[in-house]
Design an enzyme around this catalytic site. Structure first.
Site, PDB file in Angstrom:
ATOM      1  N   ARG A  60       0.824  -1.204   0.000  1.00 55.18           N
ATOM      2  CA  ARG A  60       0.000   0.000   0.000  1.00 55.18           C
ATOM      3  C   ARG A  60       0.867   1.267   0.000  1.00 55.18           C
ATOM      4  O   ARG A  60       0.479   2.306  -0.515  1.00 55.18           O
ATOM      5  CB  ARG A  60      -0.950  -0.004   1.203  1.00 55.18           C
ATOM      6  CG  ARG A  60      -1.817   1.254   1.309  1.00 55.18           C
ATOM      7  CD  ARG A  60      -2.975   1.055   2.283  1.00 55.18           C
ATOM      8  NE  ARG A  60      -2.541   0.636   3.595  1.00 55.18           N
ATOM      9  CZ  ARG A  60      -2.077   1.464   4.554  1.00 55.18           C
ATOM     10  NH1 ARG A  60      -1.979   2.761   4.312  1.00 55.18           N
ATOM     11  NH2 ARG A  60      -1.739   0.985   5.729  1.00 55.18           N
ATOM     12  N   ASP A 186      -5.849  16.419 -17.584  1.00 55.81           N
ATOM     13  CA  ASP A 186      -6.151  15.029 -17.889  1.00 55.81           C
ATOM     14  C   ASP A 186      -5.776  14.795 -19.347  1.00 55.81           C
ATOM     15  O   ASP A 186      -6.368  15.356 -20.266  1.00 55.81           O
ATOM     16  CB  ASP A 186      -7.636  14.734 -17.660  1.00 55.81           C
ATOM     17  CG  ASP A 186      -7.946  13.245 -17.731  1.00 55.81           C
ATOM     18  OD1 ASP A 186      -7.338  12.544 -18.560  1.00 55.81           O
ATOM     19  OD2 ASP A 186      -8.811  12.779 -16.966  1.00 55.81           O
TER      20      ASP A 186
END
Length: 396
Positions: A60, A186
């Protein structure tokens, strides 16, 4: 080449070699998949920061395959650093979560991915008190007028999903920076092969790796590219504490897919431009939106910032009612009706008249339209498939 950016090498060479090296244990010339979720601790771990992303500790916090992929993408995007997460939406939400706080103001494009619209137009402002303004960023003056003293971030998407609107990255970067704000872009529709926002002045590039960079429709991932000082904050606050970590297997799949990105994008670019030109000449087609067409409003800006091509996605409509659009799709044999984009196979989706963001789209999109992700099949077969479907519904 894994330990240096090697910008002296071409894009294709870096796509093959960056992030890869000979495995020291086995001698394999490709990085293996390291499926471990935990790594050996030092002799005395009591002084360790359990939320650190430095070194291998717990997947993680960052795993081996994630780091290899980050090396490759930072190089391909022309950025200083990269974070790879579980999906494009994880990258977007991780960026927003780390950067924004109560009272900040965000300007974002009127044409964006649906998750951005919901995050910024609904969730961040109602839950966290972040002020948001939607503007048509295809005109940079709209961004200039919307700037406030508390504007922290300008977020644009170019080409925009799903209308293919184009925003001038370099000009908007100047406006944002003059007002003390950061710019995120983006870049999913373009991919780093066609457009590199960080090199044009943006602070962050966001990619849905699920799309072109993976390219095979079999893995999910997202990436944020930018300066290390910003990405370290995102790692600490979003990757580790929100936990949207990419799996080692998906990181490995995307690493493998990225090797052929230059080859695939050349075919996507060529096919999409040919198909767009063909569709534009058909009597039964009401409009075609593709930045490679001279008729596109943003064509000149796209020529300036998208090289060597305009991507593989276009939108178009038919001179027909709602049901005829659906019947047209049902007649297609090579092109598949499915969401997503950037796959090797061509994908089409019919977006009807009731999209919640319809009020933000140009008028020609108001009667329903298709978003068409043009694949890498033979261009002649794609055009023949479209032709026979138009004939089957009486539009040719």
């Amino acid at each position: 080449m894994q330990n240096e950016k090697q910008t002296a090498y071409g894009f294709g060479t870096r796509a093959v070699h960056m992030g890869n090296a000979v495995d020291k244990e086995t001698g394999a010339i490709k990085r293996p998949i390291t499926m471990a979720n935990s790594y050996e601790l030092p002799y005395d771990p009591t002084d360790m920061n359990w939320s650190s992303a430095a070194g291998n500790l717990y997947t993680r916090n960052g795993g081996a395959n994630q780091k290899y992929l980050q090396e490759k993408l930072a190089s391909l995007e022309g950025g200083e650093d990269c974070i790879v997460l579980a999906s494009g939406v994880a990258a977007l939400s991780g960026l927003f979560f780390a950067l924004l706080k109560q009272g900040d103001h965000v300007i974002f494009s009127s044409v964006t991915y649906i998750a951005v619209y919901r995050l910024l137009n609904e969730l961040f402002n109602t839950k966290f008190g972040v002020e948001t303004t939607i503007v048509d960023t295809s005109d940079p003056e709209n961004v200039r007028r919307a700037m406030r003293p508390n504007t922290r971030l300008v977020h644009i998407e170019t080409p925009g999903n799903p209308t293919l609107s184009i925003s001038d990255i370099a000009e908007i970067a100047e406006i944002a920076h003059a007002g003390g704000a950061l710019l995120s872009v983006d870049n999913t529709f373009a991919s780093p092969y066609n457009q590199r926002p960080v090199e044009l002045g943006a602070d962050f590039t966001i990619e849905s790796l699920t799309k072109y960079i993976n390219g095979h429709g079999d893995a999910m991932g997202g990436a944020i590219i930018g300066r290390t000082e910003h990405l370290d904050l995102i790692r600490a606050q979003s990757q580790i504490n929100l936990g949207a970590t990419i799996s080692p297997f998906n990181a490995w799949l995307i690493m493998r897919g990225a090797v052929t990105l230059p080859l695939r994008m050349r075919q996507h670019n060529d096919n999409a431009l040919a198909v767009a030109r063909w569709l534009e000449a058909q009597d039964g087609v009401s409009f075609v939106a593709y930045p490679g067409l001279e008729s596109h409003k943003g064509h000149e800006t796209a020529k300036k910032q998208m090289a060597p091509g305009f991507g593989g996605v276009l939108s178009f409509g038919l001179k027909a009612d709602h049901d005829t659009h659906n019947r047209f799709v049902s007649q297609l044999k090579v092109i598949t009706s499915a969401v997503s984009l950037g796959h090797d196979a061509s994908l089409i989706v019919f977006l009807g008249e009731k999209d919640e963001r319809q009020y933000l789209y140009p008028e020609e999109f108001s009667n329903g339209f298709f978003r068409f992700s043009v694949g890498i099949e033979d261009m002649e077969d794609l055009i023949a498939d479209l032709q026979q479907a138009l004939e089957a519904v009486g539009l040719s």
